[in-house]
Scaffold this active site. Structure first.
Site, mmCIF file in Angstrom:
data_model
loop_
_atom_site.group_PDB
_atom_site.id
_atom_site.type_symbol
_atom_site.label_atom_id
_atom_site.label_comp_id
_atom_site.label_asym_id
_atom_site.label_seq_id
_atom_site.Cartn_x
_atom_site.Cartn_y
_atom_site.Cartn_z
ATOM 1 N N ASP A 1 0.833 -1.291 0.058
ATOM 2 C CA ASP A 1 -0.098 -0.074 -0.013
ATOM 3 C C ASP A 1 0.890 1.212 -0.015
ATOM 4 O OD1 ASP A 1 -2.272 -1.638 0.243
ATOM 5 O OD2 ASP A 1 -2.979 -0.890 2.054
ATOM 6 N N HIS B 1 3.936 -2.173 3.300
ATOM 7 C CA HIS B 1 3.845 -0.850 2.806
ATOM 8 C C HIS B 1 5.190 -0.243 2.330
ATOM 9 C CE1 HIS B 1 0.748 -1.199 5.994
ATOM 10 N NE2 HIS B 1 0.179 -0.172 5.102
#
Length: 264
Positions: free
Chosen positions: A69, A213
């Site tokens: 993400d 991430h």
């Protein structure tokens, strides 16, 4: 004496007025909290607990999916793509539209190297604080950015922080919403340096979807955390191969799931 009594009356009236104003403010705050719960918190709890229209886990023996993400980031996403290429691993990137427009070459590289790309809003904004109109705009702008750069249709969506509001499912009906099976707080350096590779390995299970991430510039994250994540992920991928697990695309992992959608 008369003036004194008049002063007392004025003071008491002023106090009553102030109490009334305070009570009104308290009532407004109470109503605002209730409306916020109904619009944001309760839909998020209901959708995530019931798994309504979302996918948290796939199927397939010895198969997992890696998802990332908040990118693309000019350095960390590049380094991550290099690592995935060395290990012949396919992943899915839930990107922020405004970052994609700054680094379009990274999205094109993702496509060329066989990765999938999903929506994570045009800006990294929580759906809790977006009106229906603004949420629709975030989805549309992010989709248009991805499709303009890659020429590929978008099929997946993951809301930032996993936050839904009462309109999310209706506005995102053309996408398959992807959540996760394993979340590791890799946005914190301390969590990464201490036990990340160990916790990645502990999460190995048929069909698991990992959330990591590749950008540390979002609210609550630490700028250098993705560097640590990539180092620890390298150790994990070595161990994953030893245990005969395979990283596959989301499409391969969730096909056959009850809520799976082909796209639009």
């Amino acid at each position: 004496m008369k003036r004194f009594k008049v002063s007392i009356v004025i003071i008491e009236e002023k106090k009553r007025k102030e109490r009334g104003e305070t009570l009104f403010i308290v009532e407004l705050l109470f109503v605002a909290i209730i409306l916020f719960l109904i619009y944001s918190i309760l839909p998020t709890l209901f959708i995530r607990l019931s798994s309504l229209r979302i996918v948290k886990k796939g199927v397939g023996e010895k198969k997992i999916s890696l998802t990332f993400d908040d990118g693309p980031h000019p350095q960390y996403t590049k380094n991550l793509l290099d690592l995935l290429k060395r290990h012949n691993v396919k992943a899915t990137f839930f990107i922020v539209g405004e970052h994609a427009l700054k680094h379009p070459h990274l999205l094109r590289r993702m496509v060329i190297e066989g990765h999938e790309i999903g929506i994570h809003h045009y800006k990294h904004k929580s759906g809790w604080f977006l009106t229906p109109g603004k949420l629709k705009k975030e989805l549309k702008m992010c989709q248009e950015a991805i499709e303009h750069i890659t020429g590929r249709k978008v099929r997946y969506y993951r809301p930032p922080w996993g936050h839904f509001n009462i309109c999310t499912l209706a506005l995102a009906k053309t996408y398959q919403i992807i959540m996760w099976s394993v979340i590791l707080q890799d946005w914190k350096i301390e969590k990464g340096e201490s036990t990340l590779s160990k916790r990645l390995i502990e999460g190995l299970c048929d069909g698991h979807i990992y959330l990591l991430h590749d950008n540390g510039s979002t609210f609550g994250a630490e700028e250098q955390a993705p560097r640590i994540m990539i180092e620890q992920l390298s150790l994990f991928l070595d161990e994953m191969h030893k245990r005969n697990f395979t990283c596959v695309s989301l499409q391969d992992l969730i096909v056959g799931k009850k809520h799976y959608r082909i796209g639009h």
